[in-house]
Scaffold this motif. Structure first.
Motif, PDB file in Angstrom:
ATOM      1  N   LYS A  34       0.835  -1.192   0.000  1.00 53.69           N
ATOM      2  CA  LYS A  34       0.000   0.000   0.000  1.00 53.69           C
ATOM      3  C   LYS A  34       0.878   1.252   0.000  1.00 53.69           C
ATOM      4  O   LYS A  34       1.947   1.285   0.593  1.00 53.69           O
ATOM      5  N   GLY A  35       0.388   2.285  -0.676  1.00 54.01           N
ATOM      6  CA  GLY A  35       1.086   3.565  -0.680  1.00 54.01           C
ATOM      7  C   GLY A  35       2.386   3.576  -1.446  1.00 54.01           C
ATOM      8  O   GLY A  35       3.287   4.360  -1.136  1.00 54.01           O
ATOM      9  N   THR A  36       2.493   2.718  -2.477  1.00 54.17           N
ATOM     10  CA  THR A  36       3.715   2.657  -3.269  1.00 54.17           C
ATOM     11  C   THR A  36       3.399   2.831  -4.752  1.00 54.17           C
ATOM     12  O   THR A  36       2.250   2.716  -5.189  1.00 54.17           O
ATOM     13  N   LEU A  37       4.445   3.102  -5.525  1.00 53.42           N
ATOM     14  CA  LEU A  37       4.368   3.137  -6.975  1.00 53.42           C
ATOM     15  C   LEU A  37       5.062   1.886  -7.498  1.00 53.42           C
ATOM     16  O   LEU A  37       6.280   1.752  -7.396  1.00 53.42           O
ATOM     17  N   ALA A  38       4.265   0.954  -8.011  1.00 46.99           N
ATOM     18  CA  ALA A  38       4.795  -0.304  -8.530  1.00 46.99           C
ATOM     19  C   ALA A  38       4.790  -0.247 -10.050  1.00 46.99           C
ATOM     20  O   ALA A  38       3.786   0.123 -10.669  1.00 46.99           O
ATOM     21  N   ILE A  39       5.911  -0.606 -10.664  1.00 39.33           N
ATOM     22  CA  ILE A  39       6.058  -0.550 -12.112  1.00 39.33           C
ATOM     23  C   ILE A  39       6.186  -1.971 -12.666  1.00 39.33           C
ATOM     24  O   ILE A  39       7.005  -2.761 -12.193  1.00 39.33           O
ATOM     25  N   LEU A  40       5.352  -2.280 -13.656  1.00 38.47           N
ATOM     26  CA  LEU A  40       5.458  -3.531 -14.401  1.00 38.47           C
ATOM     27  C   LEU A  40       6.202  -3.213 -15.691  1.00 38.47           C
ATOM     28  O   LEU A  40       5.708  -2.476 -16.543  1.00 38.47           O
ATOM     29  N   LYS A  41       7.392  -3.746 -15.797  1.00 40.83           N
ATOM     30  CA  LYS A  41       8.295  -3.422 -16.909  1.00 40.83           C
ATOM     31  C   LYS A  41       8.366  -4.599 -17.875  1.00 40.83           C
ATOM     32  O   LYS A  41       8.336  -5.759 -17.468  1.00 40.83           O
ATOM     33  N   GLY A  42       8.487  -4.280 -19.152  1.00 43.37           N
ATOM     34  CA  GLY A  42       8.678  -5.348 -20.128  1.00 43.37           C
ATOM     35  C   GLY A  42       8.440  -4.877 -21.536  1.00 43.37           C
ATOM     36  O   GLY A  42       7.760  -3.883 -21.774  1.00 43.37           O
ATOM     37  N   GLY A 234      10.157   4.242  -9.517  1.00 44.04           N
ATOM     38  CA  GLY A 234       9.244   3.320  -8.855  1.00 44.04           C
ATOM     39  C   GLY A 234       9.779   2.844  -7.514  1.00 44.04           C
ATOM     40  O   GLY A 234      10.991   2.767  -7.303  1.00 44.04           O
ATOM     41  N   ASP A 235       8.856   2.539  -6.607  1.00 43.67           N
ATOM     42  CA  ASP A 235       9.260   1.924  -5.333  1.00 43.67           C
ATOM     43  C   ASP A 235       9.606   0.457  -5.545  1.00 43.67           C
ATOM     44  O   ASP A 235      10.490  -0.097  -4.882  1.00 43.67           O
ATOM     45  N   GLU A 236       8.871  -0.194  -6.454  1.00 42.40           N
ATOM     46  CA  GLU A 236       9.135  -1.580  -6.818  1.00 42.40           C
ATOM     47  C   GLU A 236       9.028  -1.699  -8.333  1.00 42.40           C
ATOM     48  O   GLU A 236       8.145  -1.095  -8.949  1.00 42.40           O
ATOM     49  N   VAL A 237       9.920  -2.489  -8.926  1.00 38.70           N
ATOM     50  CA  VAL A 237       9.883  -2.733 -10.361  1.00 38.70           C
ATOM     51  C   VAL A 237       9.853  -4.241 -10.579  1.00 38.70           C
ATOM     52  O   VAL A 237      10.717  -4.969 -10.093  1.00 38.70           O
ATOM     53  N   PHE A 238       8.831  -4.692 -11.299  1.00 39.11           N
ATOM     54  CA  PHE A 238       8.703  -6.107 -11.647  1.00 39.11           C
ATOM     55  C   PHE A 238       8.902  -6.232 -13.157  1.00 39.11           C
ATOM     56  O   PHE A 238       8.123  -5.706 -13.940  1.00 39.11           O
ATOM     57  N   GLU A 239       9.963  -6.926 -13.560  1.00 34.91           N
ATOM     58  CA  GLU A 239      10.243  -7.075 -14.985  1.00 34.91           C
ATOM     59  C   GLU A 239       9.663  -8.388 -15.487  1.00 34.91           C
ATOM     60  O   GLU A 239       9.924  -9.466 -14.917  1.00 34.91           O
ATOM     61  N   LEU A 240       8.886  -8.292 -16.557  1.00 30.44           N
ATOM     62  CA  LEU A 240       8.280  -9.482 -17.154  1.00 30.44           C
ATOM     63  C   LEU A 240       8.922  -9.789 -18.495  1.00 30.44           C
ATOM     64  O   LEU A 240       9.296  -8.893 -19.249  1.00 30.44           O
ATOM     65  N   SER A 241       9.047 -11.090 -18.762  1.00 30.79           N
ATOM     66  CA  SER A 241       9.531 -11.555 -20.048  1.00 30.79           C
ATOM     67  C   SER A 241       8.878 -12.903 -20.326  1.00 30.79           C
ATOM     68  O   SER A 241       8.927 -13.812 -19.482  1.00 30.79           O
TER      69      SER A 241
END
Length: 246
Positions: A34-42, A234-241
């Motif tokens: 909660k209260g974060t900026l999460a980035i889905l990268k790919g 981003g506070d969290e970055v999730f990289e997808l492939s």
């Protein structure tokens, strides 16, 4: 810090012709605070938009589960998911999609009035509806003009609120779209490539605005992007492939 969203082993398969199955997502698990900026990268085709649609209940997984603010999305009815999207979620898209015959003010006001009117005609609340009753009541009781004006001032468009979309720059249009997405006080905003059609300066302005809204509106933002310049914001970055988080 509490979780806004928990995804567990999300799989999404699509039929693509006779005997062919596309594995858009193939076992994605994540936690978004909660209260974060999460980035889905790919890259294009990596599965990030499919994942965003599932996290926001616009689509359902083939397998796996999503908890949104402690509510299990796949155990809810479609009506309940629609109510959840209407009151607890906001959406920002690359295409912006403002109503061209309405001013900036009217575009944002229309979104808030839709939320209010839906609440007023809703007579038979389910158990899930009662869970989000406080959010609905906040929407009904708030002065529409004050809220819309406040949001347009916050996004830097208080002097442009009477302009039509075609009288605004691309960055200004996107800021109107962001105001529209948060005017009803959602808990989580989902943004699919919100800077994709903008120049670099306008893109960074959108990201700065997201950061301010997280602090001032007490929201969580989940966004997709393929722009490497935005990763560090981003506070969290999730990289997808190929449908998995790497």
């Amino acid at each position: 810090m509490e979780n806004a969203i928990i995804a567990q082993n999300i799989k999404r398969y699509f039929k693509a012709g006779e005997g062919t199955t596309v594995h858009a997502l193939d076992g994605v698990s994540m936690e978004i605070k909660k209260g974060t900026l999460a980035i889905l990268k790919g890259r294009s085709g990596s599965g990030k938009t499919t994942l965003l649609n599932i996290l926001s209940a616009l689509d359902m997984p083939t397998e796996g589960s999503v908890q949104f603010l402690d509510k299990n999305l796949e155990q809810m009815t479609e009506k309940d998911r629609e109510m959840l999207r209407r009151y607890e979620m906001g959406f920002v898209f690359q295409s912006i999609a403002l109503i061209p015959t309405m001013t900036a003010y009217e575009n944002v006001e229309f979104a808030l009035r839709l939320a209010k009117n839906k609440r007023q005609i809703q007579k038979n609340l389910t158990d899930m509806d009662n869970d989000i009753g406080d959010a609905k009541n906040d929407v009904i009781n708030e002065n529409t003009h004050d809220r819309v004006s406040e949001l347009l001032e916050r996004v830097g468009l208080s002097k442009r609120m009477d302009h039509m979309p075609d009288q605004l720059s691309g960055g200004e249009q996107q800021r109107v779209a962001i105001a529209r997405a948060v005017v009803h006080r959602p808990k989580v905003v989902f943004a699919d490539e919100p800077t994709g059609a903008l120049d670099t300066a306008s893109g960074f302005e959108v990201m700065r605005l997201f950061r301010e809204l997280i602090d001032d509106e007490d929201i969580t933002i989940v966004m997709t992007t393929h722009d490497p310049n935005l990763m560090e914001l981003g506070d969290e970055v999730f990289e997808l492939s190929d449908g998995i988080v790497i």
